[in-house]
Design a protein around this motif. Structure first.
Motif, PDB file in Angstrom:
ATOM      1  N   PHE A 154      19.372  21.360 -17.080  1.00 46.86           N
ATOM      2  CA  PHE A 154      19.111  19.967 -17.466  1.00 46.86           C
ATOM      3  C   PHE A 154      18.521  19.961 -18.867  1.00 46.86           C
ATOM      4  CE2 PHE A 154      16.735  15.864 -17.366  1.00 46.86           C
ATOM      5  CZ  PHE A 154      17.837  15.042 -17.192  1.00 46.86           C
ATOM      6  N   LEU A 165       8.859  16.808 -20.286  1.00 46.55           N
ATOM      7  CA  LEU A 165       9.748  17.709 -19.543  1.00 46.55           C
ATOM      8  C   LEU A 165      10.411  18.712 -20.484  1.00 46.55           C
ATOM      9  CD1 LEU A 165      11.043  18.145 -16.672  1.00 46.55           C
ATOM     10  CD2 LEU A 165      12.982  16.799 -17.517  1.00 46.55           C
ATOM     11  N   ARG A 171      17.553  26.285 -13.343  1.00 45.21           N
ATOM     12  CA  ARG A 171      16.523  25.704 -12.473  1.00 45.21           C
ATOM     13  C   ARG A 171      17.031  25.690 -11.039  1.00 45.21           C
ATOM     14  NH1 ARG A 171      16.902  19.016 -13.225  1.00 45.21           N
ATOM     15  NH2 ARG A 171      19.122  18.911 -12.705  1.00 45.21           N
ATOM     16  N   SER A 221      23.537  18.063 -14.569  1.00 47.50           N
ATOM     17  CA  SER A 221      22.627  17.009 -14.100  1.00 47.50           C
ATOM     18  C   SER A 221      22.970  16.750 -12.639  1.00 47.50           C
ATOM     19  CB  SER A 221      22.773  15.716 -14.912  1.00 47.50           C
ATOM     20  OG  SER A 221      24.059  15.146 -14.719  1.00 47.50           O
ATOM     21  N   LEU A 222      21.995  16.225 -11.909  1.00 47.21           N
ATOM     22  CA  LEU A 222      22.293  15.872 -10.514  1.00 47.21           C
ATOM     23  C   LEU A 222      23.316  14.736 -10.485  1.00 47.21           C
ATOM     24  CD1 LEU A 222      21.732  16.414  -7.555  1.00 47.21           C
ATOM     25  CD2 LEU A 222      19.660  15.030  -7.722  1.00 47.21           C
ATOM     26  N   GLN A 223      23.311  13.893 -11.522  1.00 38.68           N
ATOM     27  CA  GLN A 223      24.300  12.827 -11.607  1.00 38.68           C
ATOM     28  C   GLN A 223      25.710  13.417 -11.668  1.00 38.68           C
ATOM     29  OE1 GLN A 223      21.355  12.934 -13.219  1.00 38.68           O
ATOM     30  NE2 GLN A 223      20.635  10.903 -13.824  1.00 38.68           N
ATOM     31  N   ASN A 249      16.117  14.022  -6.080  1.00 34.27           N
ATOM     32  CA  ASN A 249      15.983  15.312  -6.755  1.00 34.27           C
ATOM     33  C   ASN A 249      14.684  15.955  -6.260  1.00 34.27           C
ATOM     34  OD1 ASN A 249      16.133  17.445  -8.492  1.00 34.27           O
ATOM     35  ND2 ASN A 249      16.222  16.231 -10.376  1.00 34.27           N
ATOM     36  N   ILE A 279      18.718   9.734  -7.450  1.00 37.03           N
ATOM     37  CA  ILE A 279      20.001   9.608  -8.132  1.00 37.03           C
ATOM     38  C   ILE A 279      20.987   9.006  -7.134  1.00 37.03           C
ATOM     39  CG2 ILE A 279      21.749  10.878  -9.453  1.00 37.03           C
ATOM     40  CD1 ILE A 279      18.812  11.118 -10.580  1.00 37.03           C
TER      41      ILE A 279
HETATM   42  O1  LIG Z   1      19.496  16.129 -12.889  1.00 39.12           O
HETATM   43  C1  LIG Z   1      18.566  15.454 -13.362  1.00 39.12           C
HETATM   44  N1  LIG Z   1      18.799  14.155 -13.718  1.00 39.12           N
HETATM   45  C2  LIG Z   1      17.816  13.357 -14.242  1.00 39.12           C
HETATM   46  O2  LIG Z   1      18.068  12.163 -14.560  1.00 39.12           O
HETATM   47  C3  LIG Z   1      16.537  13.929 -14.414  1.00 39.12           C
HETATM   48  N2  LIG Z   1      15.369  13.440 -14.889  1.00 39.12           N
HETATM   49  C4  LIG Z   1      14.446  14.441 -14.790  1.00 39.12           C
HETATM   50  O3  LIG Z   1      13.236  14.350 -15.108  1.00 39.12           O
HETATM   51  N3  LIG Z   1      15.025  15.567 -14.281  1.00 39.12           N
HETATM   52  C5  LIG Z   1      16.318  15.263 -14.035  1.00 39.12           C
HETATM   53  N4  LIG Z   1      17.343  16.005 -13.517  1.00 39.12           N
END
Ligand SMILES: O=c1[nH]c(=O)c2[nH]c(=O)[nH]c2[nH]1
Length: 301
Positions: A154, A165, A171, A221-223, A249, A279
């Motif tokens: 990420f 962050l 991760r 990304s989780l998205q 998440n 998400i």
């Molecule tokens: O996969 C993620 N999407 C996010 O939008 C996000 N925001 C965050 O703080 N960590 C993550 N991880």
């Protein structure tokens, strides 16, 4: 200015239904939570308290248990369709129904005919909506907790004065998947049945695809993972029009061990339970038939 009654529904929520089927000494159990809601010409009870059109929620509860005795429950989609159609076809004032069923998983304890263990909190779900002659089936799965210990990054997100962050190229990615998928009606929008679908086979295939995609997709990304999971289902399962996913998440933070003179090369984590990123998204065919009331009032979406 006038005050008017808006959309409404009523029913018995979370009927806990367990059935035992006996094949000689071998027992099979089903464990369901069934919620029924009815919609229709219900202004009188709201405006004057006249209950002539109100099939009591207690009666709805009894119907669930009586139906479970009168015929095998079968697939949760079929049971929900039977219940919903019963209410709409037998009560003149009732024009629509929503039946939610969660099925709780039990596994047989090896070598025993009548003992079971609840090994997972995962639930198979369905949400059936009846509106007159039409029926929509939205099935799914809840509380499927998955984790991958690498294959997730990420970075590239904006940094403002409140951003702390760190970017990461490795991760833990963990989530508890809630997925719901809306079935196409086989004959298109005018079809009043969804009865051609092999619900059990479809469920097993979709669940497998969701897990396989979570595992195989290298995640930025989780998205992105969410979209890939929905896309995989739509590519492989023509019976599905749309997939909606809700994925918290479940953050795992590498613990700072430097005060103890120790390094931490992504080996020791603090698993935080809250707050969590949440998400959520829908993935659908651009020519999907109209969703109608399929999602209306569904929790989480
Ligand atoms: O996969 C993620 N999407 C996010 O939008 C996000 N925001 C965050 O703080 N960590 C993550 N991880």
């Amino acid at each position: 200015m006038a005050i008017v009654l808006g959309p409404n529904q009523y029913g018995k929520a979370e009927n806990r239904l367990v059935t035992v089927t006996r094949d000689g000494a071998v027992h099979t159990i089903r464990d369901l939570t069934v919620s029924t809601s009815l919609r229709g010409d219900l202004a009188d009870t709201h405006l004057t308290g006249d209950n002539a059109k109100v099939l009591a929620t207690d009666t709805q509860k009894n119907t669930v248990y009586a139906f479970a005795k009168q015929a095998p429950v079968g697939e949760i989609e079929d049971f929900a369709l039977r219940l919903g159609r019963h209410f709409v076809s037998t009560q003149e004032a009732i024009t629509g129904a929503r039946v939610l069923i969660d099925e709780h998983a039990w596994e047989r304890i090896e070598g025993n005919d009548h003992s079971f263990v609840q090994g997972t909190n995962e639930k198979r779900t369905t949400a059936v909506t009846i509106d007159g002659e039409r029926a929509w089936v939205v099935s799914g799965v809840r509380d499927v907790v998955v984790l991958k210990s690498t294959g997730s990054e990420f970075h590239g997100f904006p940094r403002d004065e409140y951003t702390t962050l760190q970017e990461t190229d490795d991760r833990i990615l963990a989530t508890s998947v809630t997925a719901r998928w809306r079935y196409q009606t086989p004959g298109g929008a005018g079809d009043r049945t969804t009865d051609g679908i092999d619900w059990a086979e479809s469920f097993t295939g979709i669940r497998r695809l969701l897990l396989a995609t979570f595992a195989a997709k290298h995640s930025l990304s989780l998205q992105q993972t969410l979209y890939a999971m929905g896309e995989a289902v739509l590519e492989a399962r023509p019976e599905v029009a749309e997939v909606r996913l809700s994925m918290p998440n479940k953050h795992h933070f590498a613990v700072d061990l430097s005060p103890f003179g120790l390094t931490n090369d992504n080996e020791v984590f603090y698993a935080a339970d809250r707050p969590y990123g949440l998400i959520e998204g829908a993935v659908l065919r651009d020519d999907a038939e109209d969703a109608g009331s399929a999602w209306y009032t569904l929790p989480s979406f």
